[in-house]
Structure formats: structure tokens, C-alpha cells
Design an enzyme around this catalytic site. Structure first.
Site, PDB file in Angstrom:
ATOM      1  N   TYR A   1      97.038 106.385  30.690  1.00 12.50           N
ATOM      2  CA  TYR A   1      95.864 106.220  31.553  1.00 12.50           C
ATOM      3  C   TYR A   1      95.455 107.577  32.102  1.00 12.50           C
ATOM      4  O   TYR A   1      96.299 108.471  32.291  1.00 12.50           O
ATOM      5  CB  TYR A   1      96.183 105.288  32.725  1.00 12.50           C
ATOM      6  CG  TYR A   1      96.149 103.814  32.398  1.00 12.50           C
ATOM      7  CD1 TYR A   1      95.001 103.058  32.601  1.00 12.50           C
ATOM      8  CD2 TYR A   1      97.272 103.177  31.885  1.00 12.50           C
ATOM      9  CE1 TYR A   1      94.973 101.703  32.311  1.00 12.50           C
ATOM     10  CE2 TYR A   1      97.262 101.820  31.582  1.00 12.50           C
ATOM     11  CZ  TYR A   1      96.104 101.092  31.802  1.00 12.50           C
ATOM     12  OH  TYR A   1      96.075  99.750  31.500  1.00 12.50           O
TER      13      TYR A   1
ATOM     14  N   ASP B   1      91.914  96.063  35.145  1.00 13.35           N
ATOM     15  CA  ASP B   1      91.382  95.377  36.317  1.00 13.35           C
ATOM     16  C   ASP B   1      89.865  95.501  36.394  1.00 13.35           C
ATOM     17  O   ASP B   1      89.244  96.264  35.654  1.00 13.35           O
ATOM     18  CB  ASP B   1      91.991  95.960  37.594  1.00 13.35           C
ATOM     19  CG  ASP B   1      93.457  95.627  37.765  1.00 13.35           C
ATOM     20  OD1 ASP B   1      93.928  94.661  37.132  1.00 13.35           O
ATOM     21  OD2 ASP B   1      94.134  96.338  38.536  1.00 13.35           O
TER      22      ASP B   1
END
Length: 243
Positions: free
Chosen positions: A111, A53
Site C-alpha cells: 500500500y 475501505d
């Protein structure tokens, strides 16, 4: 045709995410494709392991593309790094098998989210902040409840799809390291903004606003009583993709 696989590192602060957008909006994919087309004189289209994002970083994004060019990969990497902005680096390039797909061939993605308790002028590009002291042991308890396969639709911005909303989380931990907290999570797939929603929920746990068990209830019932805003993107990194 060769199938070229790139490993890409980037500071996502100044980009509107990975995915190419129209209208001159700066994206990591857009920057790379523009230069690849210029260097190779072909219509190049990149496929990435994860569409990060706006504002999210990558230590080791993986992307592949097909090309008829026979350019030496060392020269290609050198040319790209010489022309790219300093916020994007190519860490390596290899010729992959013809059927390799950066997204669909991936088995697991990891992540990491870096969190500090107060904002910092020097670290604000690469950390989120909680705005107060957190209970790390409660956050670790909450992280353990996320392990396994769950429907994460209530903790994402992903529209419902035919592929389902289940993700199998294989690792999920919080640790304290040198003045900051680190959230590590690995799964077979991630939904849009899922990690940032999880971080936000666990910050609420660390503040004592949300019992750790409530997070498990959220995943089991698909509803949440506490409004959540995704944690700021600056602390999030696509850390590793495993094939």
C-alpha cells in the site's frame, strides 16, 4: 470452467469500498459483477486480493472469478471498459491456474499513502493532509520500528479472528517527493484500516505529539495512550499484489 484473473484500477472516492453491499450501495465489486453477469450471462462472483475501505483507491487490485464462457479476454476487457464508469478500469485479464485465488494465493501486498501538509482543491481526491509541517526524519524512524511481525489489533478495526491479528511487515518507509510525502508499506496481510491507523500515528510522531518509540510500545503492549483516528482514505492506494 476457466479461472479468469483481472487487474483493476479504480478511484474509490465515490464507492463504499470494494466489497459488494445490499440496498444499491455503490461498491467496486458490485459494479464489476453487475456488468460481468450481463456480458457473460452467468452468476459471477469476484474474489479480490484486498477489500479496500470506503474512499480507498487501487492502482492494481487483483480479482478472479470462474466462468464457463469462452469469450476472448481481449473482447471481455474491451466490453467492460466500455461500460464501466470512468472511475474503474480493467488493466488486464489472464487465464489463471484452476487453484489460483486472488486473496489466498497472494504472498505480499503493498500500500502507499500520499500526504500533503495543507489541503488542496486539486489534489484532495488522492491525498491526505497533515495540517502542518512534519518532521520527516522522526517519521522515518517510526516506520523502521514497524518492520517485522506484530499484533496490529490495537491499530485496526478488525474484529479478533481465529486467524490471529499478526502481520509480517517487510517494508515500511516515508520519503519526500515533489511537494508531498509518500508512505510505503508491504506485508503478507493487512487488517482493516491498519495502514490508515499507522499513518495517523506517524503524523502524530511528525508533529512531535508522540515519540517514535511509543509506537513500538503500542505494538508490544497492545495499548495506546493517545487517541487515534484513521487517516483520511483519499490518500491510500492498494499499489501492488505479489504472488
Amino acid at each position: 470452467m476457466r479461472n479468469i484473473c483481472l487487474e483493476v484500477e479504480y478511484d474509490g472516492t465515490d464507492y463504499c469500498g470494494w466489497q459488494r453491499q445490499s440496498g444499491g450501495i455503490p461498491t467496486v465489486q458490485g459494479e464489476l459483477e453487475t456488468l460481468l453477469r450481463r456480458i457473460l450471462r452467468e452468476q459471477i462472483e469476484l474474489t479480490a486480493a484486498g477489500r479496500t475501505d470506503k474512499g480507498v483507491h487501487a492502482r492494481a487490485q487483483v480479482a478472479n472469478f470462474k466462468t464457463a464462457s469462452s469469450v476472448e479476454l481481449r473482447r471481455l476487457v474491451h466490453a467492460l471498459n466500455g461500460l464501466l464508469p470512468v472511475t474503474i478500469r480493467i488493466r488486464g485479464a489472464v487465464v489463471a491456474s484452476p487453484d489460483f485465488h486472488a486473496r489466498y494465493s497472494a504472498k505480499e501486498r503493498e500500500y502507499r499513502y500520499f500526504l500533503i501538509e495543507q489541503p488542496s482543491a486539486l489534489r484532495q481526491r488522492f491525498t491526505g493532509f497533515s495540517g502542518g509541517t512534519l518532521d520527516l526524519s522522526a517519521m522515518q524512524q517510526a516506520a523502521g520500528l514497524v518492520l517485522g511481525a506484530h499484533d496490529f489489533s490495537v491499530l485496526s478495526k478488525e474484529p479478533h479472528s481465529e486467524n490471529g491479528m499478526f502481520c509480517n511487515v517487510t517494508a515500511c518507509t516515508w520519503t519526500g517527493e515533489e511537494g508531498h510525502l509518500v508512505f510505503r508499506i508491504a506485508a503478507n496481510r493487512f487488517l482493516r484500516s491498519m495502514v490508515r491507523y499507522l499513518v495517523s500515528a506517524m503524523i502524530s510522531v511528525g508533529r512531535g505529539e508522540l515519540p517514535a518509540e511509543e509506537l513500538q510500545s503500542v505494538l508490544e503492549t497492545g495499548t495506546r495512550r493517545l487517541p487515534l483516528v484513521p487517516a483520511s482514505p483519499g490518500g491510500l492506494f492498494l499499489w501492488e499484489v505479489r504472488y
